[in-house]
Design a protein around this motif. Structure first.
Motif, PDB file in Angstrom:
ATOM      1  N   PRO A  92       1.017  -2.136   5.073  1.00  0.00           N
ATOM      2  CA  PRO A  92       0.092  -1.920   3.962  1.00  0.00           C
ATOM      3  C   PRO A  92       0.397  -2.814   2.758  1.00  0.00           C
ATOM      4  CG  PRO A  92       1.749  -0.200   4.018  1.00  0.00           C
ATOM      5  CD  PRO A  92       1.968  -1.027   5.251  1.00  0.00           C
ATOM      6  N   ARG A  93      -0.646  -3.141   2.002  1.00  0.00           N
ATOM      7  CA  ARG A  93      -0.442  -3.783   0.695  1.00  0.00           C
ATOM      8  C   ARG A  93       0.191  -2.754  -0.250  1.00  0.00           C
ATOM      9  NH1 ARG A  93      -6.578  -6.026   0.596  1.00  0.00           N
ATOM     10  NH2 ARG A  93      -6.244  -7.605   2.214  1.00  0.00           N
ATOM     11  N   ALA A  94       0.680  -3.249  -1.373  1.00  0.00           N
ATOM     12  CA  ALA A  94       1.348  -2.357  -2.339  1.00  0.00           C
ATOM     13  C   ALA A  94       0.426  -1.215  -2.782  1.00  0.00           C
ATOM     14  CB  ALA A  94       1.835  -3.156  -3.541  1.00  0.00           C
ATOM     15  N   ASN A  95      -0.866  -1.520  -2.953  1.00  0.00           N
ATOM     16  CA  ASN A  95      -1.746  -0.464  -3.467  1.00  0.00           C
ATOM     17  C   ASN A  95      -1.983   0.653  -2.447  1.00  0.00           C
ATOM     18  OD1 ASN A  95      -3.692  -1.492  -1.716  1.00  0.00           O
ATOM     19  ND2 ASN A  95      -5.241  -1.845  -3.295  1.00  0.00           N
ATOM     20  N   ALA A  96      -1.598   0.412  -1.197  1.00  0.00           N
ATOM     21  CA  ALA A  96      -1.697   1.459  -0.174  1.00  0.00           C
ATOM     22  C   ALA A  96      -0.316   2.032   0.160  1.00  0.00           C
ATOM     23  CB  ALA A  96      -2.367   0.909   1.084  1.00  0.00           C
ATOM     24  N   ALA A  97       0.724   1.189   0.085  1.00  0.00           N
ATOM     25  CA  ALA A  97       2.090   1.672   0.354  1.00  0.00           C
ATOM     26  C   ALA A  97       2.509   2.699  -0.696  1.00  0.00           C
ATOM     27  CB  ALA A  97       3.075   0.499   0.378  1.00  0.00           C
ATOM     28  N   ILE A  98       1.767   2.766  -1.795  1.00  0.00           N
ATOM     29  CA  ILE A  98       2.058   3.751  -2.847  1.00  0.00           C
ATOM     30  C   ILE A  98       1.998   5.183  -2.295  1.00  0.00           C
ATOM     31  CG2 ILE A  98      -0.360   3.916  -3.616  1.00  0.00           C
ATOM     32  CD1 ILE A  98       0.701   4.173  -6.485  1.00  0.00           C
ATOM     33  N   ILE A  99       1.349   5.344  -1.170  1.00  0.00           N
ATOM     34  CA  ILE A  99       1.283   6.666  -0.528  1.00  0.00           C
ATOM     35  C   ILE A  99       2.699   7.171  -0.231  1.00  0.00           C
ATOM     36  CG2 ILE A  99       1.184   5.931   1.886  1.00  0.00           C
ATOM     37  CD1 ILE A  99      -1.133   7.801   2.311  1.00  0.00           C
ATOM     38  N   GLU A 100       3.637   6.232  -0.013  1.00  0.00           N
ATOM     39  CA  GLU A 100       5.048   6.592   0.123  1.00  0.00           C
ATOM     40  C   GLU A 100       5.805   6.349  -1.189  1.00  0.00           C
ATOM     41  OE1 GLU A 100       7.329   4.772   3.326  1.00  0.00           O
ATOM     42  OE2 GLU A 100       9.164   5.736   2.614  1.00  0.00           O
ATOM     43  N   GLY A 101       5.410   5.322  -1.912  1.00  0.00           N
ATOM     44  CA  GLY A 101       6.172   4.888  -3.089  1.00  0.00           C
ATOM     45  C   GLY A 101       6.101   5.847  -4.261  1.00  0.00           C
ATOM     46  N   SER A 102       5.044   6.670  -4.310  1.00  0.00           N
ATOM     47  CA  SER A 102       4.934   7.635  -5.407  1.00  0.00           C
ATOM     48  C   SER A 102       4.501   8.988  -4.862  1.00  0.00           C
ATOM     49  CB  SER A 102       3.914   7.164  -6.452  1.00  0.00           C
ATOM     50  OG  SER A 102       3.603   8.235  -7.327  1.00  0.00           O
TER      51      SER A 102
END
Ligand code: AMP
Ligand code: GLY
Length: 425
Positions: A92-102
């Protein structure tokens, strides 16, 4: 195809094994890799967070696809950097990996789209969190650092005093660094935990297989939380009925929600679920294969994994008939005694050759390296993931424990009850 895998653990070893089976793979590289991956791929001394170097290496070596295994580079935007440079990347791009990142982001997403999860509040101010705990909370209660914390940023607090300490640990002492700038406080749930790994292409989701992790360091689920001490797949508790519920209320709604938010997810979503008395609930999302979940799921994948990665990138997962062997798998992690706190490393590992040519037992390297004289030595808390395939879970468990005896190193530590739940099924 020339393929570069980014990461250095057992998960990346399992990915490398799957990619190396593909008839489409010409040259395989791994950055930075480890001593086990080196048998399948050329390891290059570039760290997973060295984005500029990964981009230039990919250009210089005509890399056709970069596969990002780890959470940090995904959340940090490695896929975005690669795409900007015209390089195809799986993840995923960062704007989708945020699902784990935050965790705050993922909880808000679930609330907005009615995806079943524990009730929660988010805080960016320690005093407000403390006031909430003193006036409104019921115990036990769960505190979670918002950001990435190596699976350790979750505190289950039995009493108000524990929870007050927890707020201090996360938000004031910043034990998990900036991951603790925000915090989620959520309802404590009970039930069996199941991990479900899935491929996602922006709109379609196809699940791989269910698995059950063993997060605590000691037998009987005692001791500290770790990255995972072993697991088994499939989970006998992930029934058809549970699957139907999750497909309808969790998996597709999550993928649709991300698309609706303008954050289409391409890659792997790992759904951490709890089967509560009120039905399945999401504990957390991860934006990648699990480790060691990848080690029990990928050896059973029957498709060419590069076809599946391509389909995820191009939005064509609907065309893939995802197939897994009906064997069961069990992975027992061999760790350094003292993990996850303090442990020695650098001990030579013997017996690795016992796995050569085996079709149903694999030794995935998690923390190993070559020393100056070329010997393979321990180089981490989790050292090896011993995975066996069997006709059923019990057979796989027996074979996995047998294979743990084939290798030795000073300091070798493992849990002896991986897959105990199989007997309760
Ligand atoms: P997470 O990183 O969010 O999956 O949390 C790590 C572990 O903490 C999970 O695998 C659960 O064992 C436990 N946990 C997390 N959230 C809850 C909750 N709301 N209720 C009970 N246990 C939880
Ligand atoms: N084994 C749990 C994880 O990879 O997050």
């Amino acid at each position: 195809m020339n393929v570069l895998i980014v990461g250095s653990g057992g998960r990346e070893h399992a990915i490398a094994q799957a990619v190396s089976k593909s008839s489409r793979c010409d040259r395989l590289y791994c950055a930075p890799g480890n001593a086990g991956i080196a048998a399948l791929a050329e390891c290059v001394p570039i760290g997973a967070m060295e984005f500029d170097k990964i981009v230039s290496f990919s250009k210089e070596n005509a890399i056709d696809m970069v596969v990002v295994g780890m959470d940090d580079p995904l959340v940090g935007g490695l896929v975005d950097e690669l795409e900007k440079a015209g390089i195809r990347a799986f993840g995923p791009r960062a704007n989708a990996a945020i699902i784990e990142g935050s965790k705050a982001f993922s909880k808000d997403l679930m609330k907005k789209y009615n995806i079943p999860t524990a009730a929660y509040e988010t805080f960016d101010d320690a005093d407000k969190a403390l006031e909430y705990l003193r006036t409104k909370a019921e115990f036990p209660i769960v505190l979670k650092a918002d950001g990435l914390a190596l699976g350790k940023g979750v505190l289950i607090c039995e009493t108000l005093a524990d929870a007050e300490d927890g707020v201090k640990t996360i938000m004031q002492d910043k034990k998990f660094g900036s991951a603790g700038n925000k915090m989620v406080i959520e309802e404590f749930m009970t039930g069996r935990e199941v991990s479900v790994l899935s491929f996602v292409d922006g709109k379609t989701v196809k699940i791989m297989s269910s698995a059950q992790d063993h997060k605590r360091a000691g037998d009987g689920d005692t001791g500290l939380n770790t990255g995972g001490m072993g697991n088994f797949s499939p989970s006998p508790f992930y029934t058809k009925e549970v699957d139907d519920f999750c497909q309808k209320n969790i998996f597709q709604p999550t993928v649709d929600a991300m698309a609706a938010e303008g954050r289409p997810f391409h890659g792997v979503i790992f759904f951490g679920l709890m089967l509560t008395p009120k039905g399945p609930r999401v504990l957390e999302y991860n934006a990648r294969f699990g480790d060691p979940e990848a080690q029990v799921v990928l050896p059973r994948l029957e498709n060419d994994i590069l076809d599946v990665f391509d389909a995820c990138i191009d939005g064509k997962l609907g065309d893939i008939d995802l197939k897994f062997s009906d064997k069961a798998a069990v992975c027992v992690v061999l760790a350094s005694d003292g993990y996850p706190v303090k442990y020695e490393k650098g001990f030579p590992i013997s017996g690795l050759e016992n796995f050569d040519g085996k079709e149903d037992a694999f030794c995935f390297h998690a923390g190993t390296k070559f020393d100056e004289s070329g010997r393979i030595v321990t180089n981490g808390g989790r050292v090896l993931g011993i995975t066996a395939l069997g006709s059923d879970l019990k057979d796989a468990r027996r074979k996995a424990y047998e294979a743990t005896e084939w290798v030795s190193f000073d300091n070798k530590y493992m849990r002896h009850d991986i897959g105990k739940a199989i007997d309760e099924a």
